[in-house]
Design an enzyme around this catalytic site. Structure first.
Site, PDB file in Angstrom:
ATOM      1  N   SER A  30       1.444  -1.374  -0.164  1.00  0.00           N
ATOM      2  CA  SER A  30      -0.110   0.430  -0.169  1.00  0.00           C
ATOM      3  C   SER A  30       0.749   1.305   0.034  1.00  0.00           C
ATOM      4  O   SER A  30       2.016   1.327   0.618  1.00  0.00           O
ATOM      5  CB  SER A  30      -0.788   0.036   1.104  1.00  0.00           C
ATOM      6  OG  SER A  30      -1.839  -0.801   1.396  1.00  0.00           O
ATOM      7  N   HIS A  60      -3.440   0.066  -4.420  1.00  0.00           N
ATOM      8  CA  HIS A  60      -2.944  -0.435  -5.541  1.00  0.00           C
ATOM      9  C   HIS A  60      -3.752  -0.473  -6.522  1.00  0.00           C
ATOM     10  O   HIS A  60      -4.551  -0.387  -6.777  1.00  0.00           O
ATOM     11  CB  HIS A  60      -3.553  -1.978  -4.742  1.00  0.00           C
ATOM     12  CG  HIS A  60      -2.967  -2.637  -3.421  1.00  0.00           C
ATOM     13  ND1 HIS A  60      -1.947  -3.499  -3.315  1.00  0.00           N
ATOM     14  CD2 HIS A  60      -3.018  -1.707  -2.193  1.00  0.00           C
ATOM     15  CE1 HIS A  60      -1.741  -3.367  -2.540  1.00  0.00           C
ATOM     16  NE2 HIS A  60      -2.244  -2.754  -1.079  1.00  0.00           N
ATOM     17  N   HIS A  82      -5.845  -9.961  -0.562  1.00  0.00           N
ATOM     18  CA  HIS A  82      -5.294 -10.485   0.101  1.00  0.00           C
ATOM     19  C   HIS A  82      -6.038 -11.458   0.618  1.00  0.00           C
ATOM     20  O   HIS A  82      -7.263 -11.489   0.167  1.00  0.00           O
ATOM     21  CB  HIS A  82      -5.669  -8.890   0.931  1.00  0.00           C
ATOM     22  CG  HIS A  82      -4.537  -8.308   0.579  1.00  0.00           C
ATOM     23  ND1 HIS A  82      -4.227  -7.191  -0.276  1.00  0.00           N
ATOM     24  CD2 HIS A  82      -3.480  -7.256   1.369  1.00  0.00           C
ATOM     25  CE1 HIS A  82      -4.043  -6.320  -0.084  1.00  0.00           C
ATOM     26  NE2 HIS A  82      -2.844  -6.907   0.815  1.00  0.00           N
ATOM     27  N   TYR A  84      -7.946 -11.527   3.023  1.00  0.00           N
ATOM     28  CA  TYR A  84      -9.162 -10.543   3.830  1.00  0.00           C
ATOM     29  C   TYR A  84     -10.782 -10.016   2.719  1.00  0.00           C
ATOM     30  O   TYR A  84     -11.508  -9.783   3.073  1.00  0.00           O
ATOM     31  CB  TYR A  84      -9.359  -9.197   4.457  1.00  0.00           C
ATOM     32  CG  TYR A  84      -8.619  -8.544   3.977  1.00  0.00           C
ATOM     33  CD1 TYR A  84      -8.856  -7.619   3.317  1.00  0.00           C
ATOM     34  CD2 TYR A  84      -6.672  -8.131   4.183  1.00  0.00           C
ATOM     35  CE1 TYR A  84      -8.110  -6.233   2.236  1.00  0.00           C
ATOM     36  CE2 TYR A  84      -6.470  -6.751   4.098  1.00  0.00           C
ATOM     37  CZ  TYR A  84      -7.075  -6.024   2.993  1.00  0.00           C
ATOM     38  OH  TYR A  84      -6.026  -5.039   2.302  1.00  0.00           O
ATOM     39  N   GLU A  85      -9.610  -9.972   1.605  1.00  0.00           N
ATOM     40  CA  GLU A  85     -10.653 -10.038   0.243  1.00  0.00           C
ATOM     41  C   GLU A  85     -12.240 -10.907  -0.032  1.00  0.00           C
ATOM     42  O   GLU A  85     -12.424 -10.790  -0.998  1.00  0.00           O
ATOM     43  CB  GLU A  85      -9.572  -9.430  -1.130  1.00  0.00           C
ATOM     44  CG  GLU A  85      -9.000  -7.916  -0.715  1.00  0.00           C
ATOM     45  CD  GLU A  85      -8.179  -7.934  -2.045  1.00  0.00           C
ATOM     46  OE1 GLU A  85      -8.759  -7.291  -2.589  1.00  0.00           O
ATOM     47  OE2 GLU A  85      -6.630  -8.026  -2.020  1.00  0.00           O
ATOM     48  N   ALA A 112       2.644  -2.629   4.046  1.00  0.00           N
ATOM     49  CA  ALA A 112       2.807  -1.058   5.004  1.00  0.00           C
ATOM     50  C   ALA A 112       2.458  -2.008   6.505  1.00  0.00           C
ATOM     51  O   ALA A 112       1.113  -2.562   6.279  1.00  0.00           O
ATOM     52  CB  ALA A 112       1.338  -0.534   4.607  1.00  0.00           C
ATOM     53  N   MET A 210      -1.792  -7.886   7.048  1.00  0.00           N
ATOM     54  CA  MET A 210      -1.983  -8.650   6.785  1.00  0.00           C
ATOM     55  C   MET A 210      -1.899  -9.004   5.619  1.00  0.00           C
ATOM     56  O   MET A 210      -2.845  -9.041   4.963  1.00  0.00           O
ATOM     57  CB  MET A 210      -3.767  -7.623   6.252  1.00  0.00           C
ATOM     58  CG  MET A 210      -4.359  -7.101   7.811  1.00  0.00           C
ATOM     59  SD  MET A 210      -5.673  -5.824   7.382  1.00  0.00           S
ATOM     60  CE  MET A 210      -5.435  -4.953   8.750  1.00  0.00           C
ATOM     61  N   SER A 211      -0.679  -9.376   5.421  1.00  0.00           N
ATOM     62  CA  SER A 211       0.105  -9.906   3.742  1.00  0.00           C
ATOM     63  C   SER A 211       1.598 -10.221   3.964  1.00  0.00           C
ATOM     64  O   SER A 211       2.051 -10.860   4.920  1.00  0.00           O
ATOM     65  CB  SER A 211       0.407  -8.642   3.438  1.00  0.00           C
ATOM     66  OG  SER A 211       0.644  -7.758   3.270  1.00  0.00           O
ATOM     67  N   ASN A 234       1.916   3.122  11.359  1.00  0.00           N
ATOM     68  CA  ASN A 234       1.025   3.654  12.375  1.00  0.00           C
ATOM     69  C   ASN A 234       2.102   2.740  13.237  1.00  0.00           C
ATOM     70  O   ASN A 234       2.329   1.996  13.550  1.00  0.00           O
ATOM     71  CB  ASN A 234      -0.597   3.639  12.335  1.00  0.00           C
ATOM     72  CG  ASN A 234      -0.633   2.509  11.795  1.00  0.00           C
ATOM     73  OD1 ASN A 234      -0.219   1.135  12.387  1.00  0.00           O
ATOM     74  ND2 ASN A 234      -1.683   2.404  10.748  1.00  0.00           N
ATOM     75  N   HIS A 246      -6.767   3.789   7.460  1.00  0.00           N
ATOM     76  CA  HIS A 246      -5.878   3.185   6.209  1.00  0.00           C
ATOM     77  C   HIS A 246      -5.705   4.723   5.116  1.00  0.00           C
ATOM     78  O   HIS A 246      -4.592   4.344   4.413  1.00  0.00           O
ATOM     79  CB  HIS A 246      -7.437   2.810   5.455  1.00  0.00           C
ATOM     80  CG  HIS A 246      -5.755   2.194   3.366  1.00  0.00           C
ATOM     81  ND1 HIS A 246      -5.124   0.949   3.662  1.00  0.00           N
ATOM     82  CD2 HIS A 246      -6.480   2.400   2.480  1.00  0.00           C
ATOM     83  CE1 HIS A 246      -4.513   0.322   2.659  1.00  0.00           C
ATOM     84  NE2 HIS A 246      -5.432   1.831   1.434  1.00  0.00           N
TER      85      HIS A 246
END
Length: 271
Positions: A30, A60, A82, A84-85, A112, A210-211, A234, A246
């Site tokens: 990201s 993306h 991902h 989560y998608e 990220a 998450m990746s 963050n 995000h």
């Protein structure tokens, strides 16, 4: 399906770039896709590639970008898939298998991430020295493809030691502060709770995201050399009192992108 995808991409490469065989693969997380924009010689949208999925995450672009970058034939993923998608874990790592089949030997994974280590600041870069798979799934589950890797692969050195050392030396030469640490992958898409972040820190994580981990496992299984770099975008929940979004991730990546690009380009020069 692998053969169909590889043949399609190779034909497109031949039509547009001639005898181009990628040796380095880069997955751009990201807010870090600008590197591909600057050096693009040919871009192939995921939507046109058999077996690929559309990318749905802001930041993306969703395309494979081919370029000669500091002397290295490179294929860059401008955005990843991902879990989560809603994709299967096999779909998430499918592009990494395709990179291997195309000729890629060295893989640079970027993301990220949220900082769990309290000494990390937004826009820091962290060299991934190891990971913790906390996603509850492994991309190697299912029938093993013996043409790509063995059934029970060793994971004692997922992130190649010589590449770690190259990154350290390169960052020192360029006077770029490069943190180091362990990356923990969770499924998302919700950010972690303060209790989950405390757990992550207790288990030894320095950053959460998450990746990356499914891709790294797959690459290591196939014998690829792997480097991972997180952009700390963050402080994770409970480390600071600021709500997470995000948009903040993209903003922090924009702050870090110049040193990120400089570091990656110099690493490629010295591979």
């Amino acid at each position: 399906m692998l053969s169909e995808t590889v043949n399609f991409i190779q034909n497109k490469i031949k039509e547009n770039l001639g005898n181009f065989v990628p040796e380095v693969g880069i997955v751009l997380g990201s807010g870090l896709g600008e590197l591909a924009d600057e050096y693009c010689e040919y871009a192939l949208p995921y939507s046109e590639i058999p077996g690929f999925e559309a990318s749905t995450v802001a930041g993306h672009k969703g395309q494979l970008v081919f370029a000669k970058l500091n002397g290295k034939n490179t294929v860059m993923m401008q955005g990843r898939f991902h879990y989560y998608e809603g994709h299967s874990i096999q779909k998430v790592v499918y592009p990494i298998k395709i990179m291997k089949k195309l000729g890629v030997k060295t893989l640079i994974l970027t993301n990220a991430a949220g900082g769990v280590n309290p000494t990390f600041q937004a826009s820091d870069l962290m060299l991934i020295t190891d990971h913790i798979n906390f996603m509850g799934i492994n991309p190697l589950i299912g029938e093993n493809d013996d043409t790509l890797g063995q059934r029970f692969p060793d994971m004692s050195e997922v992130y190649t030691s010589e590449l770690l050392e190259l990154a350290r030396k390169t960052a020192h030469k360029l006077k770029i502060d490069l943190e180091e640490g362990v990356y923990m992958a969770l499924t998302g898409p919700s950010y972690e709770t303060p209790a989950e972040v405390k757990m992550a820190r207790t288990l030894g994580a320095d950053a959460v995201g998450m990746s990356t981990v499914p891709e790294a496992i797959t690459a290591a299984w196939m014998g690829m050399k792997v480097m991972g770099i997180s952009c700390i975008c963050n402080s994770a929940a409970g480390i600071s009192n600021i709500s997470l979004s995000h948009e903040d991730v993209i903003n922090a990546a924009n702050v870090a992108k110049n040193k990120f690009k400089t570091l990656v380009k110099e690493v490629l020069l010295n591979l």
